[in-house]
Design a protein around this motif. Structure first.
Motif, mmCIF file in Angstrom:
data_model
loop_
_atom_site.group_PDB
_atom_site.id
_atom_site.type_symbol
_atom_site.label_atom_id
_atom_site.label_comp_id
_atom_site.label_asym_id
_atom_site.label_seq_id
_atom_site.Cartn_x
_atom_site.Cartn_y
_atom_site.Cartn_z
ATOM 1 N N HIS A 1 0.814 -1.210 0.000
ATOM 2 C CA HIS A 1 0.000 0.000 0.000
ATOM 3 C C HIS A 1 0.848 1.261 0.000
ATOM 4 C CE1 HIS A 1 -4.113 -1.214 0.089
ATOM 5 N NE2 HIS A 1 -3.907 -2.093 1.054
ATOM 6 N N ASP A 2 2.080 1.128 0.473
ATOM 7 C CA ASP A 2 2.956 2.297 0.568
ATOM 8 C C ASP A 2 3.436 2.681 -0.833
ATOM 9 O OD1 ASP A 2 5.274 3.949 0.849
ATOM 10 O OD2 ASP A 2 5.354 3.348 2.959
ATOM 11 N N MET A 3 2.811 3.723 -1.414
ATOM 12 C CA MET A 3 3.080 4.069 -2.808
ATOM 13 C C MET A 3 4.507 4.541 -3.047
ATOM 14 S SD MET A 3 0.888 3.216 -4.748
ATOM 15 C CE MET A 3 -0.255 2.107 -3.988
ATOM 16 N N SER A 4 5.072 5.276 -2.063
ATOM 17 C CA SER A 4 6.429 5.766 -2.295
ATOM 18 C C SER A 4 7.400 4.584 -2.408
ATOM 19 C CB SER A 4 6.849 6.722 -1.181
ATOM 20 O OG SER A 4 6.912 6.030 0.040
ATOM 21 N N LEU A 5 7.147 3.561 -1.589
ATOM 22 C CA LEU A 5 7.997 2.366 -1.662
ATOM 23 C C LEU A 5 7.802 1.665 -3.007
ATOM 24 C CD1 LEU A 5 9.896 0.281 -0.259
ATOM 25 C CD2 LEU A 5 7.827 -0.908 0.481
ATOM 26 N N VAL A 6 6.554 1.501 -3.390
ATOM 27 C CA VAL A 6 6.244 0.801 -4.638
ATOM 28 C C VAL A 6 6.880 1.520 -5.827
ATOM 29 C CG1 VAL A 6 4.364 0.259 -6.242
ATOM 30 C CG2 VAL A 6 4.123 -0.279 -3.816
ATOM 31 N N MET A 7 6.716 2.835 -5.876
ATOM 32 C CA MET A 7 7.237 3.604 -7.002
ATOM 33 C C MET A 7 8.764 3.564 -7.046
ATOM 34 S SD MET A 7 4.674 4.564 -8.664
ATOM 35 C CE MET A 7 2.937 4.358 -8.341
ATOM 36 N N LYS A 8 9.371 3.492 -5.868
ATOM 37 C CA LYS A 8 10.816 3.543 -5.808
ATOM 38 C C LYS A 8 11.471 2.227 -6.253
ATOM 39 C CE LYS A 8 11.758 5.995 -2.221
ATOM 40 N NZ LYS A 8 11.938 6.088 -0.758
ATOM 41 N N ILE A 9 10.884 1.105 -5.879
ATOM 42 C CA ILE A 9 11.614 -0.157 -6.111
ATOM 43 C C ILE A 9 11.102 -0.970 -7.301
ATOM 44 C CG2 ILE A 9 12.228 -0.379 -3.667
ATOM 45 C CD1 ILE A 9 10.071 -2.554 -3.437
ATOM 46 N N SER A 10 9.873 -0.712 -7.769
ATOM 47 C CA SER A 10 9.289 -1.635 -8.753
ATOM 48 C C SER A 10 9.852 -1.427 -10.152
ATOM 49 C CB SER A 10 7.778 -1.431 -8.817
ATOM 50 O OG SER A 10 7.238 -1.494 -7.531
ATOM 51 N N ASP A 11 10.022 -2.543 -10.838
ATOM 52 C CA ASP A 11 10.334 -2.487 -12.266
ATOM 53 C C ASP A 11 9.033 -2.392 -13.050
ATOM 54 O OD1 ASP A 11 13.199 -2.858 -12.012
ATOM 55 O OD2 ASP A 11 12.686 -4.890 -11.329
ATOM 56 N N GLU A 12 7.988 -2.996 -12.492
ATOM 57 C CA GLU A 12 6.712 -3.015 -13.175
ATOM 58 C C GLU A 12 5.601 -3.027 -12.127
ATOM 59 O OE1 GLU A 12 5.002 -5.291 -17.146
ATOM 60 O OE2 GLU A 12 6.080 -6.429 -15.637
ATOM 61 N N ILE A 13 4.480 -2.420 -12.466
ATOM 62 C CA ILE A 13 3.365 -2.362 -11.514
ATOM 63 C C ILE A 13 2.091 -2.840 -12.199
ATOM 64 C CG2 ILE A 13 1.931 -0.846 -10.052
ATOM 65 C CD1 ILE A 13 4.327 1.005 -9.791
ATOM 66 N N MET A 14 1.286 -3.570 -11.438
ATOM 67 C CA MET A 14 0.000 -4.000 -11.964
ATOM 68 C C MET A 14 -1.066 -3.512 -10.991
ATOM 69 S SD MET A 14 -0.956 -7.903 -12.672
ATOM 70 C CE MET A 14 -2.088 -8.588 -11.532
ATOM 71 N N VAL A 15 -2.177 -3.023 -11.537
ATOM 72 C CA VAL A 15 -3.225 -2.461 -10.687
ATOM 73 C C VAL A 15 -4.485 -3.321 -10.773
ATOM 74 C CG1 VAL A 15 -4.497 -0.383 -10.040
ATOM 75 C CG2 VAL A 15 -2.302 -0.184 -11.233
ATOM 76 N N LEU A 16 -5.008 -3.652 -9.607
ATOM 77 C CA LEU A 16 -6.204 -4.480 -9.523
ATOM 78 C C LEU A 16 -7.324 -3.632 -8.913
ATOM 79 C CD1 LEU A 16 -6.112 -7.466 -10.353
ATOM 80 C CD2 LEU A 16 -5.980 -8.076 -7.933
ATOM 81 N N SER A 17 -8.525 -3.728 -9.478
ATOM 82 C CA SER A 17 -9.674 -3.056 -8.878
ATOM 83 C C SER A 17 -10.891 -3.949 -9.048
ATOM 84 C CB SER A 17 -9.895 -1.703 -9.552
ATOM 85 O OG SER A 17 -11.072 -1.097 -9.047
ATOM 86 N N TYR A 18 -11.577 -4.206 -7.974
ATOM 87 C CA TYR A 18 -12.734 -5.117 -7.985
ATOM 88 C C TYR A 18 -12.420 -6.424 -8.701
ATOM 89 C CZ TYR A 18 -15.405 -1.247 -6.138
ATOM 90 O OH TYR A 18 -15.848 -0.230 -5.324
#
Lengths: 342, 252
Positions: free
Chosen positions: B210-227
């Motif tokens: 949930h910590d976006m700053s962490l996610v943005m800093k370390i991820s090579d790729e991001i996937m978003v899930l909703s419902y």
């Protein structure tokens, strides 16, 4: 590990001390009840592994004990004399599987060697435990308690209603079990001391094996299952497989104990398979601290000895029920905490 | 880059609720991939499907090219997938060291027989597991806690023990379920560099956070899930600019 060696030395000192003390006090008949207590304690030790380490409860261990006792009782008292000339019997006899002896009335009977009886007892109990455990232990939770409760009731009723098992009388005239010449498990007066030492030595060996197991990779896996089944699975532990193997191992130990006590007592009755007996084992394990082999052993020796000496009178079963309630109320960790996790 | 994990059309409903709806994605070997989404988006359900805790209704999961949907968790673990839990799930009644030693279960082989007789293989396994677990604890800077009971530790330390236990499995793919939950800013920053180090050591990381700053800093790729549905996938920069993602997170 070092601490457990001190425990073993204390154990040996205590065994010899009790022998000398009863001898000096002229109460060496105590040794008989102590010997019996040792055999009952083997069941407790197997249950400590199952309940305290794998976190599963069995309410049917008296059933496995009885399977062991009755297997060897039937095989070592069956009379094969009428079939003596049959080729299969001759073959068995030539292989040393059969033994000729005289019964109480001096008649010659031909039965299976107690070795065969004891081995059959252990194998049969293992197979039965495996068959019960496979479907039940795949489920999470305390389904094993329910399944084994049903199993225990079945064994009790079968024993009580089957002529081969002597119905309410049980089986008597079971011969001694000669482990090797000069060393046998039997109820004769002149081998009372030897039997006391044999039983205590068997318990010591069992303790040693189980302590090794608990301190090994297998023991860590079992405690992990007890701690968190989901996490144990996630690190690659086959939780159902481990629970099954522990259950089978504890059932085999109970059957082995049942077989040995039957040879010591010279017989077995249906009371050994009653559900109250199973509850009794569970109460002792709980009082001993669940995950404590030494605690379970000490509690078992004291309570079984007092029970066998008749100190609890007609309240015998009630005492064990009360022990279980009191432990759960006031000391769920058990009364004896020495040597926890040893 | 090859995909170590290939998920196709994965679905799971609980009663009438579709927790995960036809989700497909790859996780590339040697990368850090993050899974984000609002609460109740189905992130933990997806993780539980991957690690075998629950079985999918439909769809396929290929791990290292092997179909693993429907396998039990310990079989999937034995193929080289490790995970941590959102709700800390340490073995109570065991020390930190023992917890991590259990993580080496698949890399040791003592059975009932050799364990009871304390055969050389058992003693060798014990020594190996102890040394290896100690090394991992030192690596994560918590070796001084080795003999403490794991569940008696502070929250952040317990998270680190969970990570140590998962690393002991020497996994090819590591699933981290909200590893920064309950950590303070400094601990979160340290966690970020630890996760990068884990990736650099050759372990692919798939993380729910949930910590976006962490996610943005370390991820090579991001996937978003909703419902339960995948609504976006891409680099951190692409995700930050994605209108639908912004809508889901900020409301319309």
């Amino acid at each position: 590990m070092r601490r457990s060696y001190i425990h073993i030395l204390l154990y040996l000192a205590l065994i010899v001390g009790v022998d000398l003390l009863t001898h000096a006090l002229g109460k060496s008949y105590y040794l008989t009840q102590l010997t019996m207590s040792f055999y009952y304690s083997m069941v407790v030790l197997g249950l400590v592994l199952l309940m305290g380490y794998a976190g599963q409860i069995s309410l049917g261990h008296a059933g496995f004990f009885a399977i062991g006792g009755y297997s060897t009782a039937v095989l070592s008292t069956i009379n094969l004399m009428p079939y003596k000339e049959k080729p299969i019997i001759r073959l068995l006899e030539s292989m040393g599987f059969l033994l000729m002896r005289e019964d109480l009335y001096g008649a010659r009977i031909l039965s299976f060697n107690p070795w065969i009886g004891v081995i059959t007892a252990v194998v049969l109990a293992g197979v039965v435990a495996y068959l019960i455990g496979i479907p039940v232990l795949k489920l999470k939770g305390h389904y094993l308690a329910m399944a084994t409760l049903g199993f225990g009731i079945i064994v009790y009723r079968v024993v009580l209603g089957t002529p081969v098992f002597g119905e309410a009388d049980g089986i008597s005239d079971v011969p001694g079990f000669q482990i090797f010449p000069g060393l046998s498990i039997n109820g004769e007066m002149d081998t009372k001391r030897m039997n006391y030492y044999i039983a205590s030595a068997i318990v010591l060996v069992l303790l040693y094996l189980l302590m090794n197991l608990i301190n090994s990779r297998v023991g860590r896996a079992l405690r992990a299952i007890h701690g968190s089944e989901d996490a144990a699975e996630a690190v690659g532990i086959d939780t159902a497989g481990y629970k099954l193997r522990v259950f089978v191992l504890s059932a085999v130990i109970a059957a082995f104990a049942g077989a040995l006590l039957t040879h010591f007592n010279g017989g077995i009755g249906p009371g050994e398979s009653s559900v109250m007996k199973s509850v009794r084992y569970v109460a002792i394990v709980a009082a001993g601290g669940m995950a404590s082999l030494w605690g379970g052993l000490a509690t078992s020796m004291v309570l079984n000895f007092l029970s066998l000496r008749g100190y609890f009178g007609s309240y015998d079963d009630a005492v064990f029920g009360a022990v279980l309630i009191l432990i759960m109320l006031f000391a769920p960790e058990g009364i004896i905490k020495i040597g926890r996790r040893q | 880059m090859a995909a170590i994990l290939k998920v196709e059309g994965l679905s799971k409903s609980f009663g009438g609720v579709e927790a995960v709806k036809g989700v497909s994605f790859d996780v590339h070997e040697g990368s850090i991939k993050a899974l984000i989404g609002p609460n109740g988006a189905g992130k933990t359900t997806l993780f539980n499907l991957l690690s075998g805790q629950i079985r999918p209704d439909s769809g396929s999961i290929l791990f290292k090219g092997i179909p693993v949907q429907g396998l039990s968790p310990h079989r999937i673990a034995s193929l080289g997938m490790a995970r941590t839990f959102q709700q800390i799930n340490l073995f109570h009644g065991m020390t930190v060291l023992e917890n991590v030693m259990v993580g080496l279960h698949l890399h040791t082989k003592t059975g009932f027989f050799s364990g009871m007789l304390n055969l050389p293989v058992s003693r060798r396994d014990d020594r190996f597991a102890k040394e290896e677990a100690m090394r991992i604890l030192e690596d994560l800077g918590i070796s001084e806690l080795a003999y403490r009971e794991a569940t008696s530790l502070a929250y952040g330390q317990q998270r680190t023990v969970e990570l140590a236990r998962a690393l002991a499995q020497k996994p090819g793919l590591l699933l981290l379920d909200e590893p920064a939950a309950g950590l303070n800013i400094k601990e979160t920053a340290e966690l970020g560099s630890v996760i990068k180090r884990i990736r650099d050591s050759g372990i692919t990381v798939f993380i729910v956070e949930h910590d976006m700053s962490l996610v943005m800093k370390i991820s090579d790729e991001i996937m978003v899930l909703s419902y339960g549905q995948k609504i976006a996938e891409g680099t951190p920069l692409e995700i930050q600019k994605n209108e639908e993602v912004v809508k889901v997170y900020l409301g319309e």
